[in-house]
Write an enzyme that holds these catalytic residues in place. Structure first.
Site, PDB file in Angstrom:
ATOM      1  N   PHE A 138      -0.210   4.931   3.694  1.00  0.00           N
ATOM      2  CA  PHE A 138      -0.991   4.115   4.285  1.00  0.00           C
ATOM      3  C   PHE A 138      -0.854   3.636   5.911  1.00  0.00           C
ATOM      4  O   PHE A 138      -0.123   3.639   6.155  1.00  0.00           O
ATOM      5  CB  PHE A 138      -1.437   2.358   3.287  1.00  0.00           C
ATOM      6  CG  PHE A 138      -2.227   1.300   4.265  1.00  0.00           C
ATOM      7  CD1 PHE A 138      -3.595   1.594   4.139  1.00  0.00           C
ATOM      8  CD2 PHE A 138      -1.235   0.279   4.971  1.00  0.00           C
ATOM      9  CE1 PHE A 138      -4.349   0.593   3.920  1.00  0.00           C
ATOM     10  CE2 PHE A 138      -2.831   0.111   5.297  1.00  0.00           C
ATOM     11  CZ  PHE A 138      -3.819   0.025   4.948  1.00  0.00           C
ATOM     12  N   ASP A 223       6.057   5.675  10.904  1.00  0.00           N
ATOM     13  CA  ASP A 223       5.087   4.576  10.940  1.00  0.00           C
ATOM     14  C   ASP A 223       6.416   3.570   9.735  1.00  0.00           C
ATOM     15  O   ASP A 223       6.492   3.642   8.406  1.00  0.00           O
ATOM     16  CB  ASP A 223       4.038   4.448   9.745  1.00  0.00           C
ATOM     17  CG  ASP A 223       3.608   3.278   9.535  1.00  0.00           C
ATOM     18  OD1 ASP A 223       4.045   2.269  10.176  1.00  0.00           O
ATOM     19  OD2 ASP A 223       1.983   3.066   8.861  1.00  0.00           O
ATOM     20  N   LYS A 252       3.588  -5.994  11.179  1.00  0.00           N
ATOM     21  CA  LYS A 252       3.652  -7.197  10.250  1.00  0.00           C
ATOM     22  C   LYS A 252       4.807  -8.059  10.416  1.00  0.00           C
ATOM     23  O   LYS A 252       4.819  -8.664  11.435  1.00  0.00           O
ATOM     24  CB  LYS A 252       4.228  -6.664   8.974  1.00  0.00           C
ATOM     25  CG  LYS A 252       3.394  -5.562   8.336  1.00  0.00           C
ATOM     26  CD  LYS A 252       3.372  -5.517   6.970  1.00  0.00           C
ATOM     27  CE  LYS A 252       1.462  -4.491   6.380  1.00  0.00           C
ATOM     28  NZ  LYS A 252       1.444  -3.818   6.131  1.00  0.00           N
TER      29      LYS A 252
END
Ligand SMILES: *Cc1c(COP(=O)(O)O)cnc(C)c1O
Length: 405
Positions: A138, A223, A252
């Site tokens: 993702f 990532d 995040k």
């Protein structure tokens, strides 16, 4: 005065792309939240791995309010002190020589993938554009990032999607070796697949990816939007592997709840992001960077990072105790405070059923796909809150078991 908004207003006024739980939290402190009715919850969700210092941490509130009284936004026609301070701290604490800022993880990856393509174009010509990523990966929700992501359901119906992207099997080096060639510009990987089910990469896999990238002059992109900023028990997960990427994306936890994303890279690669090649109006926003700086410097300390490892063990013990009694999980996995509990065969696909049951018991928790229950709490969650939250989880799981029998 208008009445307080209700959950029904969501269905009336919001596009239907989410289906939030019934309770509406109105206040948070540390790892506890309170809803409109005053009901209290333990927070194991952490805003999906975002609120790394819990709710309303004094260092973050102070950074935000101090900056709010100075200057909010300048654009990139001018720069700001918080932007430069955050860039300097990230560079000094990591492999990177240069930082780029934006407002989300998806944008950070968009920048990373564009930079990889542009670097290959500048140095080898336009044929070297192939991106290798992984099934279940993702990377965000822009059209480029859902295309690089390895979950076809997220790009279905949005075609035509960008080309030149192939997907290998995670933790299977041979599947990468079969796809990589001299037209590959980048291999993109989450060191711990988050949304895909909380699956850490193996040491041999990460090392092997580095070697294959070097052999074919491709860039290795990590990532770390979910695994970064202390989540794994080190500042970035790559530090566990002793393998350095060429580009790393972060978001995040970096903002602790304020929207920010970043891309880190080296002096070898950064020149391809020359003036005018890429940008973002909000990128480097002073409010975001001031909060990011406070989050980064508060988290990247031996006390906080050691505390993450201790809390990991505590969560694991609790999960195992619950599982010995109820047999609902097949495997407990993850790193630091990104932990996944895969459902056993008898409860296959039922992870999401736990969410409303947990909410009823006063616990907010996450899933990662249909079959994995996920916790991604504050990195400084008090141990008493872990005890209390796991006790509430056990009550929810007793109900799940009762429903099934
Ligand atoms: C959450 C996430 C993203 C997307 O971040 P947004 O801020 O939602 O755009 C990208 N990659 C990983 C690994 C993530 O966990």
């Amino acid at each position: 005065m208008a009445a307080s908004p209700t959950r029904d207003d969501f269905d009336h006024y919001m596009t239907p792309n989410y289906s939030p739980q019934k309770a509406i939290p109105v206040r948070g402190e540390g790892s506890r939240l309170w809803d409109q009715a005053g009901k209290e919850y333990v927070d194991f969700a952490g805003g999906i791995a975002v609120n790394a210092l819990g709710h309303c941490h004094p260092a973050l509130v102070n950074a935000l309010t101090t900056q709010a009284n100075k200057v909010w936004h300048l654009s990139n026609v001018y720069t700001s002190e918080p932007t430069l301070e955050l860039a300097r701290e990230l560079v000094e604490r990591t492999f990177a020589d240069k930082a780029y800022f934006c407002s989300s993880g998806g944008e950070a990856n968009e920048a990373a993938f564009k930079l990889a393509r542009r670097w290959a174009y500048d140095n080898f010509g336009e044929k070297k554009h192939k991106i290798i990523s992984f099934k279940q990966a993702f990377h965000g929700r822009t059209l480029f990032t859902v295309s690089v992501g390895g979950q076809p359901k997220y790009s279905e119906g949005f075609g035509p999607i960008p080309g030149g992207i192939v997907h290998a099997d995670f933790n299977d080096l041979e599947s990468v070796r079969a796809l990589i060639d001299d037209e590959t510009c980048a291999v993109v990987v989450e060191p711990i697949q988050g949304e895909g089910g909380v699956t850490p990469a193996t040491q041999a896999f990460i090392q092997g990816l580095r070697a294959l990238c070097d052999e074919h002059q491709a860039l290795l992109v990590f990532d770390e939007v979910q695994s970064g900023v202390g989540r794994s028990g080190k500042l970035y997960a790559y530090m566990h592997y002793g393998v350095t990427p060429d580009i790393l994306t972060t978001a995040k936890a970096l903002g602790g709840g304020f929207p920010i994303g970043g891309m880190l890279t080296t002096d070898r690669v950064a020149p391809s992001l020359a003036v005018g090649t890429h940008g973002s109006t909000y990128g480097g926003n002073p409010l975001a960077c001031a909060v990011g700086l406070a989050a980064l410097t508060t988290i990247d300390t031996p006390e906080v990072l050691e505390g993450v490892k201790r809390r990991h063990e505590l969560f694991r013990e609790h999960f195992e105790v619950i599982n010995r009694k109820h047999g609902v999980f097949k495997e407990i996995r993850g790193m630091g405070l990104l932990i996944g509990a895969e459902m056993s065969d008898a409860y296959h696909g039922k992870a999401r059923d736990i969410l409303p049951l947990a909410l009823e018991q006063g616990l907010m928790i996450l899933v990662a796909g249909p079959n994995v229950l996920r916790v991604a709490p504050s990195l400084i969650i008090p141990e008493a809150d872990i005890q209390e939250g796991m006790a509430r989880l056990e009550l929810a799981i007793e109900q799940l078991v009762a429903q099934a029998s």
